[in-house]
Design an enzyme around this catalytic site. Sequence first.
Site, mmCIF file in Angstrom:
data_model
loop_
_atom_site.group_PDB
_atom_site.id
_atom_site.type_symbol
_atom_site.label_atom_id
_atom_site.label_comp_id
_atom_site.label_asym_id
_atom_site.label_seq_id
_atom_site.Cartn_x
_atom_site.Cartn_y
_atom_site.Cartn_z
ATOM 1 N N LYS A 82 9.648 -53.046 50.605
ATOM 2 C CA LYS A 82 10.706 -53.705 51.354
ATOM 3 C C LYS A 82 10.500 -53.445 52.846
ATOM 4 O O LYS A 82 10.281 -52.304 53.266
ATOM 5 C CB LYS A 82 12.075 -53.183 50.931
ATOM 6 C CG LYS A 82 12.463 -53.518 49.498
ATOM 7 C CD LYS A 82 12.838 -54.982 49.346
ATOM 8 C CE LYS A 82 13.430 -55.260 47.974
ATOM 9 N NZ LYS A 82 13.864 -56.661 47.833
ATOM 10 N N GLU A 96 6.771 -62.107 49.604
ATOM 11 C CA GLU A 96 7.951 -62.694 48.970
ATOM 12 C C GLU A 96 9.007 -63.104 49.992
ATOM 13 O O GLU A 96 9.474 -62.278 50.769
ATOM 14 C CB GLU A 96 8.547 -61.685 47.981
ATOM 15 C CG GLU A 96 9.708 -62.232 47.179
ATOM 16 C CD GLU A 96 10.254 -61.211 46.196
ATOM 17 O OE1 GLU A 96 11.306 -61.487 45.589
ATOM 18 O OE2 GLU A 96 9.639 -60.138 46.020
ATOM 19 N N LYS A 119 14.917 -65.406 38.727
ATOM 20 C CA LYS A 119 15.921 -64.381 38.471
ATOM 21 C C LYS A 119 17.067 -65.026 37.699
ATOM 22 O O LYS A 119 17.577 -66.078 38.107
ATOM 23 C CB LYS A 119 16.455 -63.794 39.785
ATOM 24 C CG LYS A 119 15.460 -62.948 40.560
ATOM 25 C CD LYS A 119 16.091 -62.429 41.852
ATOM 26 C CE LYS A 119 15.121 -61.564 42.631
ATOM 27 N NZ LYS A 119 15.676 -61.157 43.956
ATOM 28 N N CYS A 152 14.813 -59.290 39.582
ATOM 29 C CA CYS A 152 16.161 -58.922 39.165
ATOM 30 C C CYS A 152 16.944 -58.400 40.352
ATOM 31 O O CYS A 152 16.386 -58.129 41.418
ATOM 32 C CB CYS A 152 16.123 -57.848 38.077
ATOM 33 S SG CYS A 152 15.482 -56.251 38.644
#
Length: 329
Positions: free
Chosen positions: A150, A201, A246, A274
Amino acid sequence: MSRILRAQHDSFPLSTPFRISRGVKTQAEVVTVALEQGGETGRGEGVPYARYSESIETALAAIQGVRDAIENGADRAQLLGLLPPGAARNAVDCALWDLEARLSGCSVAKAIGAPEPERLVSALTIGIDTPVAMAVAASRVAHAPLIKVKVDATIPDAQIRAVRAAAPKAKLIVDPNESWDETLVRAMQKVLVSLKVDLLEQPVPAEADEWLEGFTPEVPICADESVHVAEDLEVIARRYQVVNVKLDKSGGLTEALALAQAARARGLGLMTGCMISSSLSIAPALHVARMSDFVDLDGPIWLREDYPGGVRDEAGWLSPPQTGFWGSI
């Protein structure tokens, strides 16, 4: 035979704070649905997400709005027209899948014509922190086959380098959670290649990704916030190379399977993701994960305490729940 629907708010404290570009989470706030019929109970879980203007209160209200229809026998196909994609529909849809399995004696896997879920590689996530702290966190999971990093727009270069140095063999997914802009995406291309990043992403906001239609990335870009249901793919396929499915976005396993199959038909790569959740959210997602190139289902790993018999992580390998937990007999 009539049904009884129960919906409630459940909270799961995290073992450590989870930091992404939008903020810090210390608890997983979920909506749990139970459907009782014929002496059996089907369960489902949804995670309302503020990014999509959802809350526990709005999700519970949405479920209350379809209570009569569900209790009077509405099925999963009818549910698609009763609720929009999102956490509320996900919780009800998954409860219906589970209930069907228990009433019929036929597992969800058999119902969809697929193998039962098996152990698979699932990403372990390194939350946003200083490069030194992220390196320490990465060193603890350096043995994992797949790590998600992240980042935000401040020092992503240094953060990714720190993780890569600490985990030189792992595949890497970099997730800015929409915090970058076009300039930064372009500037980071060579860095991503040099650090052997496998997937980027959703780097830019979903509302500002039009420019990707004319962009050829050096590392595949995965749509997350930009894609929810199969109907989105006509546009998504022109902008992204991979889609993240998701269940909380698609509104349940029913639409998630349709999205995954449609993405494959268009030649797109597939990822299963998720929210921070319990194993009750992850068990249905495993039926999409088996089709995927990348799997990121470590939500329950962040919990201080998960449901007994839930998924288990061992060095970045995720084992399915015990038989009978969800969707199996």
